[in-house]
Design a protein around this motif. Sequence first.
Motif, PDB file in Angstrom:
ATOM      1  N   GLN A  67      29.600  33.361  42.736  1.00  7.21           N
ATOM      2  CA  GLN A  67      30.907  33.431  42.083  1.00  7.21           C
ATOM      3  C   GLN A  67      30.817  34.144  40.727  1.00  7.21           C
ATOM      4  OE1 GLN A  67      33.809  32.450  43.605  1.00  7.21           O
ATOM      5  NE2 GLN A  67      32.413  32.254  45.315  1.00  7.21           N
ATOM      6  N   LEU A  68      29.795  33.815  39.977  1.00  2.00           N
ATOM      7  CA  LEU A  68      29.611  34.444  38.668  1.00  2.00           C
ATOM      8  C   LEU A  68      29.257  35.924  38.818  1.00  2.00           C
ATOM      9  CD1 LEU A  68      29.782  33.628  35.704  1.00  2.00           C
ATOM     10  CD2 LEU A  68      27.357  33.027  35.804  1.00  2.00           C
ATOM     11  N   GLN A  69      28.485  36.240  39.842  1.00  5.31           N
ATOM     12  CA  GLN A  69      28.139  37.642  40.094  1.00  5.31           C
ATOM     13  C   GLN A  69      29.381  38.452  40.455  1.00  5.31           C
ATOM     14  OE1 GLN A  69      26.021  38.931  43.745  1.00  5.31           O
ATOM     15  NE2 GLN A  69      24.344  39.414  42.327  1.00  5.31           N
ATOM     16  N   GLU A  70      30.264  37.888  41.262  1.00  6.75           N
ATOM     17  CA  GLU A  70      31.509  38.588  41.605  1.00  6.75           C
ATOM     18  C   GLU A  70      32.358  38.834  40.362  1.00  6.75           C
ATOM     19  OE1 GLU A  70      33.229  36.144  44.681  1.00  6.75           O
ATOM     20  OE2 GLU A  70      31.814  36.901  46.179  1.00  6.75           O
ATOM     21  N   ALA A  71      32.401  37.868  39.478  1.00  2.00           N
ATOM     22  CA  ALA A  71      33.154  38.039  38.229  1.00  2.00           C
ATOM     23  C   ALA A  71      32.497  39.105  37.356  1.00  2.00           C
ATOM     24  CB  ALA A  71      33.240  36.710  37.484  1.00  2.00           C
ATOM     25  N   ARG A  72      31.172  39.122  37.306  1.00  2.00           N
ATOM     26  CA  ARG A  72      30.453  40.128  36.519  1.00  2.00           C
ATOM     27  C   ARG A  72      30.723  41.525  37.059  1.00  2.00           C
ATOM     28  NH1 ARG A  72      26.827  44.239  37.289  1.00  2.00           N
ATOM     29  NH2 ARG A  72      25.886  43.019  38.926  1.00  2.00           N
ATOM     30  N   ILE A  73      30.730  41.695  38.349  1.00  2.00           N
ATOM     31  CA  ILE A  73      31.022  43.002  38.947  1.00  2.00           C
ATOM     32  C   ILE A  73      32.449  43.425  38.596  1.00  2.00           C
ATOM     33  CG2 ILE A  73      31.371  44.191  41.157  1.00  2.00           C
ATOM     34  CD1 ILE A  73      28.950  42.454  42.197  1.00  2.00           C
ATOM     35  N   LYS A  74      33.376  42.499  38.694  1.00  2.00           N
ATOM     36  CA  LYS A  74      34.763  42.779  38.330  1.00  2.00           C
ATOM     37  C   LYS A  74      34.850  43.176  36.857  1.00  2.00           C
ATOM     38  CE  LYS A  74      39.258  40.395  38.291  1.00  2.00           C
ATOM     39  NZ  LYS A  74      39.929  39.101  38.584  1.00  2.00           N
ATOM     40  N   ALA A  75      34.149  42.440  35.993  1.00  2.00           N
ATOM     41  CA  ALA A  75      34.180  42.724  34.552  1.00  2.00           C
ATOM     42  C   ALA A  75      33.566  44.086  34.229  1.00  2.00           C
ATOM     43  CB  ALA A  75      33.428  41.628  33.795  1.00  2.00           C
ATOM     44  N   ASP A  76      32.474  44.411  34.892  1.00  2.00           N
ATOM     45  CA  ASP A  76      31.744  45.639  34.569  1.00  2.00           C
ATOM     46  C   ASP A  76      32.311  46.889  35.214  1.00  2.00           C
ATOM     47  OD1 ASP A  76      30.027  44.131  33.027  1.00  2.00           O
ATOM     48  OD2 ASP A  76      28.348  44.223  34.427  1.00  2.00           O
ATOM     49  N   TYR A  77      32.973  46.752  36.359  1.00  2.00           N
ATOM     50  CA  TYR A  77      33.332  47.946  37.119  1.00  2.00           C
ATOM     51  C   TYR A  77      34.814  48.154  37.379  1.00  2.00           C
ATOM     52  CZ  TYR A  77      28.329  48.035  37.780  1.00  2.00           C
ATOM     53  OH  TYR A  77      26.980  48.065  37.550  1.00  2.00           O
ATOM     54  N   SER A  78      35.643  47.187  37.061  1.00  2.00           N
ATOM     55  CA  SER A  78      37.085  47.390  37.260  1.00  2.00           C
ATOM     56  C   SER A  78      37.603  48.399  36.241  1.00  2.00           C
ATOM     57  CB  SER A  78      37.848  46.077  37.089  1.00  2.00           C
ATOM     58  OG  SER A  78      37.535  45.197  38.131  1.00  2.00           O
ATOM     59  N   PRO A  79      38.597  49.187  36.640  1.00  2.00           N
ATOM     60  CA  PRO A  79      39.177  50.130  35.675  1.00  2.00           C
ATOM     61  C   PRO A  79      39.801  49.377  34.499  1.00  2.00           C
ATOM     62  CG  PRO A  79      40.299  50.268  37.810  1.00  2.00           C
ATOM     63  CD  PRO A  79      39.240  49.236  37.939  1.00  2.00           C
ATOM     64  N   PRO A  80      39.950  50.060  33.378  1.00  2.00           N
ATOM     65  CA  PRO A  80      40.571  49.404  32.219  1.00  2.00           C
ATOM     66  C   PRO A  80      41.944  48.835  32.591  1.00  2.00           C
ATOM     67  CG  PRO A  80      39.681  51.539  31.608  1.00  2.00           C
ATOM     68  CD  PRO A  80      39.584  51.442  33.095  1.00  2.00           C
ATOM     69  N   ARG A  81      42.115  47.567  32.275  1.00  2.00           N
ATOM     70  CA  ARG A  81      43.366  46.884  32.605  1.00  2.00           C
ATOM     71  C   ARG A  81      43.497  45.683  31.689  1.00  2.00           C
ATOM     72  NH1 ARG A  81      42.493  44.595  38.360  1.00  2.00           N
ATOM     73  NH2 ARG A  81      41.530  46.630  38.506  1.00  2.00           N
ATOM     74  N   ARG A  82      44.670  45.493  31.171  1.00  2.00           N
ATOM     75  CA  ARG A  82      44.901  44.338  30.297  1.00  2.00           C
ATOM     76  C   ARG A  82      44.874  43.056  31.122  1.00  2.00           C
ATOM     77  NH1 ARG A  82      46.349  44.816  25.407  1.00  2.00           N
ATOM     78  NH2 ARG A  82      47.699  42.979  25.302  1.00  2.00           N
ATOM     79  N   ASN A  83      44.347  42.025  30.499  1.00  2.00           N
ATOM     80  CA  ASN A  83      44.358  40.686  31.097  1.00  2.00           C
ATOM     81  C   ASN A  83      43.686  40.625  32.464  1.00  2.00           C
ATOM     82  OD1 ASN A  83      45.772  39.631  28.846  1.00  2.00           O
ATOM     83  ND2 ASN A  83      47.634  40.555  29.668  1.00  2.00           N
ATOM     84  N   LEU A  84      42.573  41.329  32.607  1.00  2.00           N
ATOM     85  CA  LEU A  84      41.794  41.232  33.843  1.00  2.00           C
ATOM     86  C   LEU A  84      41.354  39.788  34.070  1.00  2.00           C
ATOM     87  CD1 LEU A  84      40.483  42.854  36.175  1.00  2.00           C
ATOM     88  CD2 LEU A  84      38.464  43.113  34.691  1.00  2.00           C
ATOM     89  N   PHE A  85      41.000  39.106  32.976  1.00  2.00           N
ATOM     90  CA  PHE A  85      40.622  37.692  33.017  1.00  2.00           C
ATOM     91  C   PHE A  85      41.483  36.933  32.015  1.00  2.00           C
ATOM     92  CE2 PHE A  85      36.572  39.863  33.990  1.00  2.00           C
ATOM     93  CZ  PHE A  85      36.268  39.276  35.200  1.00  2.00           C
ATOM     94  N   SER A  86      41.920  35.761  32.421  1.00  2.00           N
ATOM     95  CA  SER A  86      42.604  34.891  31.466  1.00  2.00           C
ATOM     96  C   SER A  86      41.543  34.206  30.604  1.00  2.00           C
ATOM     97  CB  SER A  86      43.433  33.831  32.196  1.00  2.00           C
ATOM     98  OG  SER A  86      42.572  32.896  32.837  1.00  2.00           O
TER      99      SER A  86
END
Length: 155
Positions: free
Chosen positions: A96-115
Amino acid sequence: MPSMIDSMLRQAADLVERNPRSSAAKRRAVSSAYYAAFHQLLALCAGSILPDGDVGTPEFERVYRTLDHGTLRHAFTAAPLRSNPVLSPIGFGFVQLQEARIKADYSPPRRNLFSLAEVTEYLARASALVSALTELDDPDRRVLVVHLLFPSRKK
């Protein structure tokens, strides 16, 4: 003196505390939290293979750097780690943490990706993983290390 892993977790928390509305700070904190837990796992593996090893030796570094993120994910989602009552929750937390890390590191710039609540949960999960790895007894530690560092052969 705090360990590098403790410092990584503290820095991730500090980053979000100082910048609770910053998307970049939240992304960085999630990534750092994962890497803190990952480094704890690497240290556990290397320390198990080379219990008296000097961290400055090429042998220690070789063992420390053996595990990669894909191997980790595969090992935690397969038997026997997936079915071990002690190791399964650790594996679930890592995936679960790895999936969040991938999302954090590789998602395009976007506001409020994580609350802020999500980031707080990921930081808590990373801290819990570090503690759980530290508290493993010898038989569970041995099973974990063997299955992480020596993947099953394909049939």
